[in-house]
Design a protein around this motif. Structure first.
Motif, PDB file in Angstrom:
ATOM      1  N   LYS A   1       0.838  -1.199   0.000  1.00  0.00           N
ATOM      2  CA  LYS A   1       0.000   0.000   0.000  1.00  0.00           C
ATOM      3  C   LYS A   1       0.871   1.246   0.000  1.00  0.00           C
ATOM      4  N   ILE A   2       0.593   2.134  -0.963  1.00  0.00           N
ATOM      5  CA  ILE A   2       1.304   3.410  -1.070  1.00  0.00           C
ATOM      6  C   ILE A   2       0.286   4.530  -0.941  1.00  0.00           C
ATOM      7  N   GLU A   3       0.538   5.434  -0.021  1.00  0.00           N
ATOM      8  CA  GLU A   3      -0.323   6.608   0.136  1.00  0.00           C
ATOM      9  C   GLU A   3       0.557   7.850   0.186  1.00  0.00           C
ATOM     10  N   SER A   4       0.244   8.822  -0.686  1.00  0.00           N
ATOM     11  CA  SER A   4       1.025  10.068  -0.773  1.00  0.00           C
ATOM     12  C   SER A   4       2.510   9.778  -0.946  1.00  0.00           C
ATOM     13  N   GLY A   5       2.795   8.754  -1.774  1.00  0.00           N
ATOM     14  CA  GLY A   5       4.180   8.419  -2.078  1.00  0.00           C
ATOM     15  C   GLY A   5       4.915   7.668  -0.993  1.00  0.00           C
ATOM     16  N   VAL A   6       4.173   7.121  -0.003  1.00  0.00           N
ATOM     17  CA  VAL A   6       4.804   6.462   1.138  1.00  0.00           C
ATOM     18  C   VAL A   6       4.229   5.049   1.314  1.00  0.00           C
ATOM     19  N   TYR A   7       5.112   4.060   1.479  1.00  0.00           N
ATOM     20  CA  TYR A   7       4.684   2.701   1.794  1.00  0.00           C
ATOM     21  C   TYR A   7       4.098   2.662   3.209  1.00  0.00           C
ATOM     22  N   LYS A   8       2.923   2.073   3.332  1.00  0.00           N
ATOM     23  CA  LYS A   8       2.312   1.871   4.644  1.00  0.00           C
ATOM     24  C   LYS A   8       2.755   0.508   5.177  1.00  0.00           C
ATOM     25  N   THR A   9       3.171   0.469   6.413  1.00  0.00           N
ATOM     26  CA  THR A   9       3.766  -0.738   6.980  1.00  0.00           C
ATOM     27  C   THR A   9       2.767  -1.897   7.026  1.00  0.00           C
ATOM     28  N   PRO A  10       3.124  -3.061   6.446  1.00  0.00           N
ATOM     29  CA  PRO A  10       2.223  -4.218   6.488  1.00  0.00           C
ATOM     30  C   PRO A  10       2.180  -4.821   7.884  1.00  0.00           C
ATOM     31  N   MET A  11       1.001  -5.239   8.300  1.00  0.00           N
ATOM     32  CA  MET A  11       0.825  -5.790   9.641  1.00  0.00           C
ATOM     33  C   MET A  11       0.400  -7.263   9.632  1.00  0.00           C
ATOM     34  N   GLU A  12       0.088  -7.802   8.466  1.00  0.00           N
ATOM     35  CA  GLU A  12      -0.322  -9.208   8.390  1.00  0.00           C
ATOM     36  C   GLU A  12       0.892 -10.119   8.587  1.00  0.00           C
ATOM     37  N   PRO A  13       0.693 -11.296   9.225  1.00  0.00           N
ATOM     38  CA  PRO A  13       1.806 -12.232   9.389  1.00  0.00           C
ATOM     39  C   PRO A  13       2.401 -12.641   8.042  1.00  0.00           C
ATOM     40  N   GLY A  14       3.734 -12.778   8.008  1.00  0.00           N
ATOM     41  CA  GLY A  14       4.409 -13.232   6.808  1.00  0.00           C
ATOM     42  C   GLY A  14       5.104 -12.115   6.057  1.00  0.00           C
ATOM     43  N   SER A  15       5.442 -12.399   4.808  1.00  0.00           N
ATOM     44  CA  SER A  15       6.273 -11.499   3.995  1.00  0.00           C
ATOM     45  C   SER A  15       5.501 -10.819   2.878  1.00  0.00           C
ATOM     46  N   SER A  16       4.170 -10.905   2.894  1.00  0.00           N
ATOM     47  CA  SER A  16       3.295 -10.259   1.911  1.00  0.00           C
ATOM     48  C   SER A  16       3.435 -10.833   0.510  1.00  0.00           C
ATOM     49  N   CYS A  17       3.871 -12.078   0.406  1.00  0.00           N
ATOM     50  CA  CYS A  17       4.144 -12.675  -0.905  1.00  0.00           C
ATOM     51  C   CYS A  17       3.062 -13.654  -1.380  1.00  0.00           C
TER      52      CYS A  17
END
Length: 409
Positions: free
Chosen positions: A387-403
């Motif tokens: 997730k990118i908002e205003s040019g910034v990645y929002k930190t993922p909170m779900e378990p794992g590596s988001s893959c």
């Protein structure tokens, strides 16, 4: 323990012109996907990135590596993963096909990344948190430092982590603040000048503070013209990077890079053949203070070591789906920290995995939170897209590596 293995050859055709550069005119973004399923039903997902042809060969090699992990408990496996990585990467028959590069090393990346994903999911935390919570000793145990002894012994690696421990809690502010992204999609090689201008305006409006243009045209005047279009639309305060994707010989690069300096590039990326370390050194000296960036096609920690030793790169773009996965990525990041060279990953994973790794680099190693490449083309295919908002990645909170990828319809 790991009970089942699934390997998938997954390919995603792109929209017209998307993903194109001076060398790769019609890429098909593809993943050799490894899934490790343990006895509790948790699935660890990892992949390596290709551009289509040959993805099946990476999958076959990944199957070979993954089969050797059946019956292993993930906690026990990761407690000494550096030794496991060393053994797999030096398997006496497979090693002949590399060593530590090409199809077999991409396959090892896929399997390695699946291990880290499974590890984080088993602990119920996002990968960035798993890594930042580990002790320095536990991190070092996941790394293979062989062939680096002249620059980075185990004791030196531990000391690097300890030296950067002060300020770690303060640096955790990046978790809520977010990590800056930069927009690569403004200027794919096949895009018209008009589309480059339009995309540059859009990126500025969306809040990006950095963007990248593909160069390496047969006519250098096209590159110069387009680079000034981006600079004109971006203004003086936004960082603009140029990427030649290995297109030039050294004599060409010396001439063209000097001409491109007039638009004040933040870096010039992959100007010539990625194996030609001395050519990069010659070019880096010739165009200073403009810096070179490289790493998209550097396959292993040993070649990165040589680039750092010769002072040939101002930015290192190590990619965890190109080198041997998360383990080797961290190893290269440690080398870069020793040399105080920024790590700005190339994102063959579209930023999914690397959004975790840059947080770890910043929090645990003290790397500057510069920015991370953003390529949006495959977002719809991920279960938890970056997730990118205003040019910034929002930190993922779900378990794992988001893959985790959605099933193909």
């Amino acid at each position: 323990m790991i009970q089942k293995i699934q390997i998938n050859d997954t390919r995603f055709p792109l929209g017209k012109g998307a993903g194109s550069d001076a060398i790769h005119r019609d890429p098909i973004y593809s993943y050799a996907v490894t899934q490790l399923i343990d006895d509790s039903g948790i699935t660890g997902t990892g992949f390596a990135f290709t551009l289509g042809e040959g993805n099946d060969m990476v999958c076959r090699a990944a199957q070979f590596y993954a089969e050797q992990l059946k019956g292993r408990d993930i906690e026990e496996l990761m407690s000494d993963f550096g030794a496991v990585f060393n053994r797999l990467s030096n398997e006496q028959q497979f090693r002949w096909l590399g060593p530590h590069k090409g199809v077999i090393h991409l396959a090892l990346a896929s399997v390695t990344n699946a291990c880290y994903d499974l590890w984080a999911k088993k602990r119920g935390v996002p990968l960035w948190k798993l890594l930042t919570d580990l002790s320095p000793e536990a991190i070092i145990n996941t790394l293979d430092l062989s062939y680096l002894e002249d620059e980075l012994s185990r004791d030196q690696a531990l000391q690097l982590f300890k030296d950067n421990y002060p300020g770690k809690e303060t640096r955790k502010g990046i978790i809520s603040a977010g990590y800056p992204g930069y927009d690569t999609s403004i200027g794919w090689f096949n895009y018209s000048d008009e589309k480059v201008r339009e995309n540059s305006r859009r990126a500025v409006a969306e809040g990006f503070t950095a963007m990248k243009l593909k160069v390496g045209s047969p006519d250098p005047e096209r590159d110069i013209r387009r680079s000034h279009i981006v600079r004109e639309e971006a203004g003086n305060d936004i960082k603009v990077m140029l990427d030649a994707n290995q297109q030039w010989s050294l004599p060409q690069a010396l001439k063209i890079c000097k001409a491109l300096q007039s638009m004040r590039p933040y870096w010039i990326e992959e100007p010539t053949h990625p194996d030609d370390i001395l050519a990069h050194k010659t070019l880096a000296d010739a165009i200073a203070p403009t810096k070179l960036a490289l790493g998209e096609h550097v396959p292993n920690r040993i070649i990165f070591k040589n680039y750092l030793q010769t002072g040939s790169a101002g930015f290192i773009q190590v990619d965890a789906v190109r080198v041997g996965g998360v383990s080797e990525f961290i190893t290269v990041s440690l080398l870069c920290r020793k040399y105080n060279i920024p790590v700005v990953p190339h994102v063959g994973d579209m930023g999914q995995l690397h959004q975790h790794l840059v947080l770890f680099n910043h929090i645990s190693m003290g790397h500057e939170a510069l920015f991370l490449e953003h390529i949006p083309h495959l977002q719809k295919h991920f279960v938890h897209p970056a997730k990118i908002e205003s040019g910034v990645y929002k930190t993922p909170m779900e378990p794992g590596s988001s893959c985790d990828l959605k099933p193909l319809k």
